[in-house]
Design an enzyme around this catalytic site. Structure first.
Site, short mmCIF file in Angstrom:
data_model
loop_
_atom_site.label_atom_id
_atom_site.label_comp_id
_atom_site.label_asym_id
_atom_site.label_seq_id
_atom_site.Cartn_x
_atom_site.Cartn_y
_atom_site.Cartn_z
N ALA A 99 0.85 -1.19 0.00
CA ALA A 99 0.00 0.00 0.00
C ALA A 99 0.88 1.24 0.00
CB ALA A 99 -0.90 0.01 1.23
N ASP A 100 0.30 2.33 -0.48
CA ASP A 100 1.00 3.62 -0.40
C ASP A 100 -0.04 4.71 -0.18
OD1 ASP A 100 3.60 5.04 -0.69
OD2 ASP A 100 2.46 6.12 -2.20
N THR A 101 0.32 5.68 0.63
CA THR A 101 -0.60 6.79 0.94
C THR A 101 0.05 8.10 0.53
OG1 THR A 101 -1.44 5.58 2.86
CG2 THR A 101 -1.84 7.95 2.83
#
Length: 203
Positions: free
Chosen positions: A83-85
């Site tokens: 995941a990446d935010t």
């Protein structure tokens, strides 16, 4: 059925993502970069890229790197989650601050305005890669320079996209949220659960 619960690999160094997976009851093992891997390089921005395209590209790059890592280490096969935010103000991408001055700049820009928090999730499930994108809106009350100074001095902004963590004292400045609280923290639980259900991973 074996009595061993199914597990997945989490390709993230974020303690918040671990916590959120625990909340879903998903057993997981960390699949972290080797010392010689340049993990930060994956997060470099490309000119003209929209925040949505950026966060999805970085997430798929993280997943690809994790798959190579698993195979190089000869690990037993199990699904891999990455995941990446990112924080976006209009089309501007606010990644992790480089230093205190950068953190101050970001916090000033977000003060008194509404921004978006985008978290992309990718799950490799053996034969296919499943992806999802969570988009939330966050309205920040106006912050004085003194308040920004105190927050930067607390050390909280470092290592966080947009220079803040929603589960920190910064929450005292967040006036309104529209979207996914867990997505703003770094792993949108509804979207992640949906991907796991699609992959027939028991939750």
């Amino acid at each position: 059925m074996s009595d061993h619960p199914m597990r997945l690999y989490l390709a993230s160094q974020s303690p918040r993502r671990r916590q959120l997976l625990d909340q879903l009851g998903v057993a997981h093992d960390l699949l972290l970069p080797d010392a010689d891997e340049d993990a930060e390089r994956l997060e470099a921005e490309r000119a003209g890229e929209s925040p949505e395209d950026y966060v999805q590209r970085v997430t798929l790059a993280k997943l690809r790197a994790a798959r190579q890592r698993a195979s190089a280490r000869g690990l037993p096969p199990q699904p891999i989650l990455a995941a990446d935010t990112t924080v976006a103000l209009g089309r501007r991408i606010f990644a992790k601050p480089a230093d205190a001055a950068d953190a101050r700049r970001m916090l000033r820009a977000l003060s008194g305005r509404t921004h978006r928090v985008l978290t992309a999730v990718a799950l490799w499930a053996g034969r296919r890669t499943l992806t999802a994108l969570s988009s939330s809106k966050v309205r920040v009350a106006p912050m004085t320079d003194a308040a920004i100074e105190r927050y930067v001095a607390s050390g909280e902004p470092f290592g966080k996209a947009g220079a803040y963590a929603i589960q920190s004292q910064y929450a005292g400045w967040i006036a309104h949220i529209e979207g996914s609280y867990s997505g703003i923290m770094g792993l949108p639980l509804f979207e992640t659960a949906e991907l796991l259900r699609q992959a027939r991973f028991p939750i």
